[in-house]
Write a protein that holds these residues in place. Sequence first.
Motif, PDB file in Angstrom:
ATOM      1  N   UNK A  21       0.843  -1.193   0.000  1.00  0.00           N
ATOM      2  CA  UNK A  21       0.000   0.000   0.000  1.00  0.00           C
ATOM      3  C   UNK A  21       0.882   1.249   0.000  1.00  0.00           C
ATOM      4  N   UNK A  22       0.387   2.288  -0.639  1.00  0.00           N
ATOM      5  CA  UNK A  22       1.102   3.572  -0.659  1.00  0.00           C
ATOM      6  C   UNK A  22       0.094   4.696  -0.484  1.00  0.00           C
ATOM      7  N   UNK A  23       0.524   5.774   0.174  1.00  0.00           N
ATOM      8  CA  UNK A  23      -0.329   6.937   0.426  1.00  0.00           C
ATOM      9  C   UNK A  23       0.061   8.098  -0.473  1.00  0.00           C
ATOM     10  N   UNK A  24      -0.912   8.918  -0.782  1.00  0.00           N
ATOM     11  CA  UNK A  24      -0.634  10.141  -1.548  1.00  0.00           C
ATOM     12  C   UNK A  24       0.204  11.094  -0.708  1.00  0.00           C
ATOM     13  N   UNK A  25       1.158  11.741  -1.329  1.00  0.00           N
ATOM     14  CA  UNK A  25       1.949  12.782  -0.669  1.00  0.00           C
ATOM     15  C   UNK A  25       2.044  13.980  -1.594  1.00  0.00           C
ATOM     16  N   UNK A  26       2.277  15.136  -1.017  1.00  0.00           N
ATOM     17  CA  UNK A  26       2.497  16.341  -1.810  1.00  0.00           C
ATOM     18  C   UNK A  26       3.934  16.375  -2.290  1.00  0.00           C
ATOM     19  N   UNK A  27       4.120  16.961  -3.454  1.00  0.00           N
ATOM     20  CA  UNK A  27       5.472  17.085  -3.987  1.00  0.00           C
ATOM     21  C   UNK A  27       6.301  17.960  -3.057  1.00  0.00           C
ATOM     22  N   UNK A  28       7.517  17.515  -2.761  1.00  0.00           N
ATOM     23  CA  UNK A  28       8.396  18.239  -1.858  1.00  0.00           C
ATOM     24  C   UNK A  28       9.555  18.835  -2.642  1.00  0.00           C
ATOM     25  N   UNK A  29       9.622  20.162  -2.683  1.00  0.00           N
ATOM     26  CA  UNK A  29      10.756  20.821  -3.308  1.00  0.00           C
ATOM     27  C   UNK A  29      11.985  20.629  -2.422  1.00  0.00           C
ATOM     28  N   UNK A  30      13.084  20.250  -3.029  1.00  0.00           N
ATOM     29  CA  UNK A  30      14.321  20.057  -2.288  1.00  0.00           C
ATOM     30  C   UNK A  30      15.221  21.264  -2.496  1.00  0.00           C
ATOM     31  N   UNK A  31      15.521  21.952  -1.409  1.00  0.00           N
ATOM     32  CA  UNK A  31      16.374  23.126  -1.469  1.00  0.00           C
ATOM     33  C   UNK A  31      17.532  22.966  -0.505  1.00  0.00           C
ATOM     34  N   UNK A  32      18.588  23.681  -0.782  1.00  0.00           N
ATOM     35  CA  UNK A  32      19.644  23.829   0.205  1.00  0.00           C
ATOM     36  C   UNK A  32      19.974  25.311   0.296  1.00  0.00           C
ATOM     37  N   UNK A  33      20.931  25.639   1.108  1.00  0.00           N
ATOM     38  CA  UNK A  33      21.266  27.048   1.316  1.00  0.00           C
ATOM     39  C   UNK A  33      22.383  27.526   0.399  1.00  0.00           C
ATOM     40  N   UNK A  34      22.608  26.777  -0.707  1.00  0.00           N
ATOM     41  CA  UNK A  34      23.742  27.097  -1.569  1.00  0.00           C
ATOM     42  C   UNK A  34      23.627  28.475  -2.202  1.00  0.00           C
ATOM     43  N   UNK A  35      22.406  29.012  -2.273  1.00  0.00           N
ATOM     44  CA  UNK A  35      22.248  30.330  -2.869  1.00  0.00           C
ATOM     45  C   UNK A  35      22.565  31.464  -1.911  1.00  0.00           C
ATOM     46  N   UNK A  36      22.873  31.124  -0.664  1.00  0.00           N
ATOM     47  CA  UNK A  36      23.143  32.140   0.340  1.00  0.00           C
ATOM     48  C   UNK A  36      24.459  31.846   1.043  1.00  0.00           C
ATOM     49  N   UNK A  37      25.143  32.915   1.412  1.00  0.00           N
ATOM     50  CA  UNK A  37      26.359  32.734   2.196  1.00  0.00           C
ATOM     51  C   UNK A  37      26.001  32.257   3.595  1.00  0.00           C
ATOM     52  N   UNK A  38      26.989  31.640   4.255  1.00  0.00           N
ATOM     53  CA  UNK A  38      26.753  31.125   5.603  1.00  0.00           C
ATOM     54  C   UNK A  38      26.298  32.232   6.545  1.00  0.00           C
ATOM     55  N   UNK A  39      26.783  33.449   6.316  1.00  0.00           N
ATOM     56  CA  UNK A  39      26.420  34.560   7.201  1.00  0.00           C
ATOM     57  C   UNK A  39      24.914  34.805   7.182  1.00  0.00           C
ATOM     58  N   UNK A  40      24.323  34.769   5.992  1.00  0.00           N
ATOM     59  CA  UNK A  40      22.894  35.038   5.872  1.00  0.00           C
ATOM     60  C   UNK A  40      22.082  33.893   6.457  1.00  0.00           C
ATOM     61  N   UNK A  41      22.450  32.657   6.121  1.00  0.00           N
ATOM     62  CA  UNK A  41      21.700  31.499   6.603  1.00  0.00           C
ATOM     63  C   UNK A  41      21.760  31.393   8.123  1.00  0.00           C
TER      64      UNK A  41
END
Length: 236
Positions: free
Chosen positions: A90-110
């Motif tokens: 059996x499998x359940x419906x799930x919402x699509x999960x966008x996968x992001x990381x903080x690569x677009x931001x410097x460590x200082x901002x994150x």
Amino acid sequence: MSELTIKLPSTVNHSVTDIYNYTNVKISLPDRCPLCDEMQTPIFITSSGLEDGDYKFSIILECNKCRQHFLQHYKFNGASFSRMGIKTRYADQINFEYQFNNSGFNDEIASCSQKFVNIKHQLDIAEKMNLDELLKFGYRKAIEQLVWDYLKTYQEKSEKNLQSKSLPERIKLLNIPENNWISDLIAWVGNDGAHPYQRNQELTIIDMKNLSNLLVSQIQNLIQQHKYMEYHSKNK
């Protein structure tokens, strides 16, 4: 809600290697089309394969009202049954999960404002989905969060003190050279995004993104300066 049993082909690097190697899965079909919003039972078209050790898969469906195709994602829930020696999971419906990381931001901002990073990721999703009417005000919210967190962390401003000030006033507390005009412009464009009328029609979401990037860069510099000044103070 209609149920359907499908055969998921086993894949290696997302390529089917043996058409006789598959997993039986029982799923519930969505009862509403995400495109036309009509109640209906969609038509099953095909499915993705199933990589070894993976628990998620997707299927392509066709709405029997608007005839558009759409994806639905599923995840195995651990339940199963066997009949005549054939196992079905059996499998359940799930919402699509966008996968992001903080690569677009410097460590200082994150490190300064994870909430800002989260809001910015949501804005990226909204932009991909052409939700343009949400972007101006969304960018204002993101900037307001970053400025708020910076002032609390690096200038030790209290929430009570910050609540009594407008966004332009908070930006001016940063003491950056461009604070007078950049604080006004960000507030102007952000406010236009919240109103049915536009006071600054010449300024688009492109301008709002550019202004946001300018301020984010300035705040990043301030955080770096703070860290080096702190190090100097402790080691001189």
